[in-house]
Design an enzyme around this catalytic site. Structure first.
Site, PDB file in Angstrom:
ATOM      1  N   LYS A   1       0.686  -1.204  -0.176  1.00 18.91           N
ATOM      2  CA  LYS A   1       0.004  -0.049   0.010  1.00 18.91           C
ATOM      3  C   LYS A   1       1.057   1.173   0.067  1.00 18.91           C
ATOM      4  O   LYS A   1       0.640   2.106  -0.566  1.00 18.91           O
ATOM      5  CB  LYS A   1      -1.067   0.042   1.163  1.00 18.91           C
ATOM      6  CG  LYS A   1      -1.890  -0.922   1.168  1.00 18.91           C
ATOM      7  CD  LYS A   1      -2.795  -1.345   2.435  1.00 18.91           C
ATOM      8  CE  LYS A   1      -3.640  -2.499   2.337  1.00 18.91           C
ATOM      9  NZ  LYS A   1      -4.542  -2.932   3.591  1.00 18.91           N
TER      10      LYS A   1
ATOM     11  N   GLN B   1      -3.847  -1.337   9.995  1.00 25.72           N
ATOM     12  CA  GLN B   1      -3.916  -2.674   9.232  1.00 25.72           C
ATOM     13  C   GLN B   1      -4.502  -3.453  10.062  1.00 25.72           C
ATOM     14  O   GLN B   1      -4.029  -3.919  11.065  1.00 25.72           O
ATOM     15  CB  GLN B   1      -2.453  -3.096   8.707  1.00 25.72           C
ATOM     16  CG  GLN B   1      -2.215  -4.364   8.021  1.00 25.72           C
ATOM     17  CD  GLN B   1      -3.027  -4.474   6.686  1.00 25.72           C
ATOM     18  OE1 GLN B   1      -2.957  -3.316   5.853  1.00 25.72           O
ATOM     19  NE2 GLN B   1      -3.745  -5.408   6.209  1.00 25.72           N
TER      20      GLN B   1
ATOM     21  N   ASP C   1     -10.117   3.424   4.686  1.00 19.58           N
ATOM     22  CA  ASP C   1     -10.653   1.978   4.624  1.00 19.58           C
ATOM     23  C   ASP C   1     -12.328   2.079   4.503  1.00 19.58           C
ATOM     24  O   ASP C   1     -12.748   1.033   4.006  1.00 19.58           O
ATOM     25  CB  ASP C   1     -10.205   1.096   5.623  1.00 19.58           C
ATOM     26  CG  ASP C   1      -8.976   0.243   5.384  1.00 19.58           C
ATOM     27  OD1 ASP C   1      -8.798   0.061   3.982  1.00 19.58           O
ATOM     28  OD2 ASP C   1      -8.191  -0.144   6.167  1.00 19.58           O
TER      29      ASP C   1
END
Ligand code: NAP
Length: 287
Positions: free
Chosen positions: A53, A97, A120
């Site tokens: 990412k 994460q 997200d």
């Protein structure tokens, strides 16, 4: 094989090019875009995801600031970091994460991310905005699936879509997004308690599978000509990466199908970058 392959790498490249242009426009206006990444513990898969990412971010001109926390960290310490990043005006997006290592609460930590920086799209506010038909930062994997359909001009309005899987991460938000005004699909959600799954999935013009069981969907589940989106990522005993769909078998009957790897996976990261630039644009506009 007769199915058209829906290439997620190609679509992700288009999305990332758009993002790069938008990031450059902000930079010209004197506004750099910054993404904070948080990795707790030393799980190799999570570390690989965060690295990829950050690499994508760098490719499109997004600066990333990484925070690596020890697996033994307390919930309060994780929350403290998230709160400080949430109130830091130099940070536009926060990526936590998941999953967090044992003992830490994923949901409670996610809720501490300011919704405007939740790239997200998993904060309850952003998930709730989908129900209200006002989604701004949508979860990345569902929006990546929609973008693939859009790119390949798969007709969605009025189509019968079956989504197999109802997780908060993929299946449920995707089903809601597909049914929103403007997209207008007729959606069925299937899950582990669904009876006669092949009968249900064979009604689909578009079948999306997000289960996490290697190659569980075979040609008997698919109506000839249907479009199949495979979200699953599974590693076989021999180390091969496969989806939830038996690609070779299903590609004989489907009209179009996403491969694994190279289908939905690249889209998830691309949509994360897209959410990051949206978050930055909204902050700068004062939205
Ligand atoms: P999850 O939270 O484990 O949810 C799995 C869903 O599948 C559940 O709703 C479950 O039903 C349903 N299910 C399980 N067995 C089933 C069966 N035999 N028949 C029908 N439904 C069944 O998984 P997830 O987080 O949504 O992830 C799903 C897959 O997508 C995984 O392989 C994951 O690695 C992959 N994934 C890929 C990406 C990407 O970027 N490509 C991103 C996220 C996830 P119940 O609710 O009844 O238990």
């Amino acid at each position: 094989m007769s199915a058209t392959v829906l290439d997620g790498k190609v679509v992700a490249r288009v999305v990332l090019d758009e993002v790069r242009t938008r990031v450059a426009a902000l930079a010209e206006a004197g506004e750099g875009v910054t993404l904070a990444t948080i990795l707790v513990g030393d799980d190799p898969a999570s570390a690989t995801y965060v690295r990829s990412k950050r690499r994508r971010a760098a490719e499109v001109g997004i600066r990333s600031v990484h925070h690596a926390l020890d697996a033994g960290v307390t919930q309060e310490e994780v929350v403290g970091l998230i709160r400080s990043l949430s109130s830091d005006p130099g940070i536009h997006g926060i990526l936590l994460q998941l999953p967090l290592p044992g003992g830490l609460d994923d949901q409670a930590a996610t809720q501490q991310i300011h919704p405007s920086k939740d790239v997200d799209g998993l904060h309850p506010t952003n998930l709730g905005m989908i129900v209200l038909d006002r989604s701004v930062l949508a979860p990345c994997t569902p929006s990546g699936c929609l973008r693939i359909l859009d790119h390949y001009r798969v007709p969605v309005r009025g189509a019968n879509v079956v989504v197999v899987g109802r997780s908060f991460l993929v299946g449920r938000p995707l089903a809601l997004l597909l049914a929103t005004r403007g997209i207008d699909a007729t959606v069925t959600i299937a899950h582990s308690r669904t009876r006669a799954l092949p009968e249900v999935t064979r009604r689909a013009d578009i079948l999306v599978v997000a289960v996490g069981r290697a190659e569980m969907i075979s040609s008997e589940h698919v109506r000839p000509g249907a479009v199949v989106i495979d979200v699953g990522i599974n590693r076989t005993d021999s180390g091969r990466l496969v989806g939830d769909v038996d690609f070779e078998d299903v590609a004989r009957v489907a009209g179009a199908i996403t491969p694994v790897p190279g289908g939905v996976g690249p889209m998830t990261v691309a949509m994360l970058m897209r959410n990051t630039v949206i978050a930055a644009e909204n902050r700068i506009r004062g939205a």
